[in-house]
Design a protein around this motif. Sequence first.
Motif, PDB file in Angstrom:
ATOM      1  N   ALA A 144       0.810  -1.217   0.000  1.00 50.95           N
ATOM      2  CA  ALA A 144       0.000   0.000   0.000  1.00 50.95           C
ATOM      3  C   ALA A 144       0.845   1.270   0.000  1.00 50.95           C
ATOM      4  N   TYR A 145       2.115   1.167   0.334  1.00 52.05           N
ATOM      5  CA  TYR A 145       2.974   2.336   0.526  1.00 52.05           C
ATOM      6  C   TYR A 145       4.294   2.128  -0.209  1.00 52.05           C
ATOM      7  N   GLN A 146       5.051   3.205  -0.354  1.00 47.62           N
ATOM      8  CA  GLN A 146       6.377   3.112  -0.955  1.00 47.62           C
ATOM      9  C   GLN A 146       7.282   4.179  -0.361  1.00 47.62           C
ATOM     10  N   PRO A 147       8.587   3.945  -0.328  1.00 47.97           N
ATOM     11  CA  PRO A 147       9.515   4.938   0.219  1.00 47.97           C
ATOM     12  C   PRO A 147       9.651   6.131  -0.715  1.00 47.97           C
ATOM     13  N   MET A 148       9.752   7.328  -0.114  1.00 46.78           N
ATOM     14  CA  MET A 148       9.943   8.556  -0.890  1.00 46.78           C
ATOM     15  C   MET A 148      11.416   8.975  -0.894  1.00 46.78           C
ATOM     16  N   PHE A 149      12.034   9.030   0.292  1.00 48.74           N
ATOM     17  CA  PHE A 149      13.462   9.379   0.399  1.00 48.74           C
ATOM     18  C   PHE A 149      13.944   9.114   1.817  1.00 48.74           C
ATOM     19  N   TRP A 150      15.273   8.990   1.965  1.00 48.24           N
ATOM     20  CA  TRP A 150      15.940   8.849   3.254  1.00 48.24           C
ATOM     21  C   TRP A 150      16.781  10.108   3.519  1.00 48.24           C
ATOM     22  N   LEU A 151      17.122  10.327   4.790  1.00 49.00           N
ATOM     23  CA  LEU A 151      18.097  11.371   5.112  1.00 49.00           C
ATOM     24  C   LEU A 151      19.479  10.978   4.585  1.00 49.00           C
ATOM     25  N   ASP A 152      20.289  12.010   4.292  1.00 48.67           N
ATOM     26  CA  ASP A 152      21.651  11.789   3.822  1.00 48.67           C
ATOM     27  C   ASP A 152      22.574  12.809   4.503  1.00 48.67           C
ATOM     28  N   PRO A 153      22.843  12.620   5.808  1.00 51.40           N
ATOM     29  CA  PRO A 153      23.646  13.607   6.536  1.00 51.40           C
ATOM     30  C   PRO A 153      25.085  13.707   6.055  1.00 51.40           C
ATOM     31  N   TRP A 154      25.554  12.731   5.273  1.00 51.72           N
ATOM     32  CA  TRP A 154      26.922  12.795   4.745  1.00 51.72           C
ATOM     33  C   TRP A 154      27.038  13.827   3.619  1.00 51.72           C
ATOM     34  N   GLN A 155      25.909  14.172   3.010  1.00 51.49           N
ATOM     35  CA  GLN A 155      25.891  15.184   1.961  1.00 51.49           C
ATOM     36  C   GLN A 155      25.188  16.471   2.416  1.00 51.49           C
ATOM     37  N   HIS A 156      24.288  16.360   3.365  1.00 50.74           N
ATOM     38  CA  HIS A 156      23.464  17.485   3.814  1.00 50.74           C
ATOM     39  C   HIS A 156      23.822  17.808   5.269  1.00 50.74           C
TER      40      HIS A 156
END
Length: 591
Positions: free
Chosen positions: A195-207
């Motif tokens: 019913a759902y899907q991932p949109m995005f993860w955090l990326d603290p190594w770049q942000h």
Amino acid sequence: MEKNLLKTAFFLGLLFFGTASGFAQQRTYCNPMDISYRYNFEQLNERISYRSGADPVIVNHKGEYFLFVTISGGWWKSKDLVNWQFVVPDKWPMEDMCAPAALSVRDTLFLFQSTFEQRPIFYSTEPENGKLKFYNRWLPRLPKDIGPWDPALFHDPDTDKWFMYWGSSNVYPIFGAELDHRRRLTYLNPEPSKAYQPMFWLDPWQHGWERFGPNHSDPIKPFTEGAWMTKYNGKYYLQYGAPGTEYNVYANGTYVGKDPLGPFEYAPYNPIAYKPGGYATGTGHGNTFQDNFGNYWNTGTTWLGIVWGMERRIVMHPAGFDKDDQLYANTRFGDFPHRLSTKKWTNSNELFSGWMLLNYKKPVRASSTLDTLRAELTVDENPRTFWVPTKNKPGETLTSDLGADHDVRAIQVNYVDYKNTVFDSDSTVYTQFRLYASRDGKKWDKVADLTQQPKRDRACAYVELPAPVRARYVRYEHVYTAGPYVAINGFRVFGNGLGKAPATPAKLSVVRQKDQRNADISWEKVPGAVGYNILWGIAKDKLYQTYQIWNDQPNRLELRALNVGVPYYFAIESFNENGVSAVSEVIGVTQ
């Protein structure tokens, strides 16, 4: 003639009464927001008492604003974004709501709570009257730990499709799902695992700004939460909070896509709402909405963490989209008084009142002091230090010496719950005080009196004076708060001095570190300055980010909020009681 004299006398009487009691029409607001923050059951078992507000959603529903906040036993309504009235629902199905999702579509307001279980979506066509009904009986339960926690509902007006986004974790991403309106907004795909899907993860190594801890200095894996969707100019802005609520750098960011379920691209100008310096720090986990004039606003959560780690308040900042469709929120002087919108504005800086903080670390004396909880802790702009008198009784006072005559325009009194024993916001929970002003410290004029106003609780009481008052001294006189102690962490006086604004800081230097997420910034201090705003962004005309620094702090800053591979531009301004300097020359920094 006699009739005219009577009319004049009556008008003057009303003017005097309005001046002394604070009844005059309010034209400004000040963060943290002045709402009746609620005591709640959240920490009842631990016997920890505190007022708190977090995870705000403001919805413009048929020209009236509705504010939903975590575990508040209801919601607030307002016609002007400043005078908020608490609404108790006629029935509160299930349990109280944590981080609720709210959405207005045509004549209906939809409401949904954070959950890992099966829970219903509610609706109301009369939210102003507390009417709440079931829209569906439940959404199917998703796999373990998936949620939906910290949900957001979204209706695409161009396609008439419905969606939900959610996520609150340092393990899982932000998720998204399409909802089926034909089946009362259950998941479009009836199979829970699909019913759902991932949109995005955090990326603290770049942000850099996604790193956890004070000023992004803690190696703990950061948290993402507080999803929100805004559609603008055919693009979908999926917003999120990071890296965690407990520190000064709690912020909102966005990914941008051409479809409600992506794919999404990271916005290089992130974060969109960021306020690590000043009194009310943190802007994360909120939402973006439009007022009745078409202006955008971004809400968020500012952290206290005195009594309990999750003790928080609510903030609201002007926001918008620029000519290149860049989403931003303006936090410059974000906890100083701002004007309310009365029209469509073209520059969000128009809303800054120009009223400056007049009593930063200036002399202040109290009628009594409990232990080491001294009066000067109310003027240090640190929300985690506070004054407590020996007793919670009428007549206890705080007197702030501004050092010279100033034109006082507004006063904010912020309370905290020191050793409190209140666990429910009933009729005994309200705030009352009086405010006085004087030029010589001997003759005092009453400028506001909350005993002449309807009783309500005001943990962040903001009082705008109907006209400027020339004064050197400002006094708070206590009347009533619930609980055994009075505890004030902010006695903030705003207005304008009679002198000149400070000069523009010279010798601004910005050196980007080998780790491009960080930059070392320095400048030359300005005589007579109270503080500085470091301004930066991804172009010379996009300096949307602000870091406020006090003059008694070092004239250098390690900024740890940058994105790898993105060039930046920087400038600086200084301010004092009299006003703000011109902005310095803008300098560009790549590596």
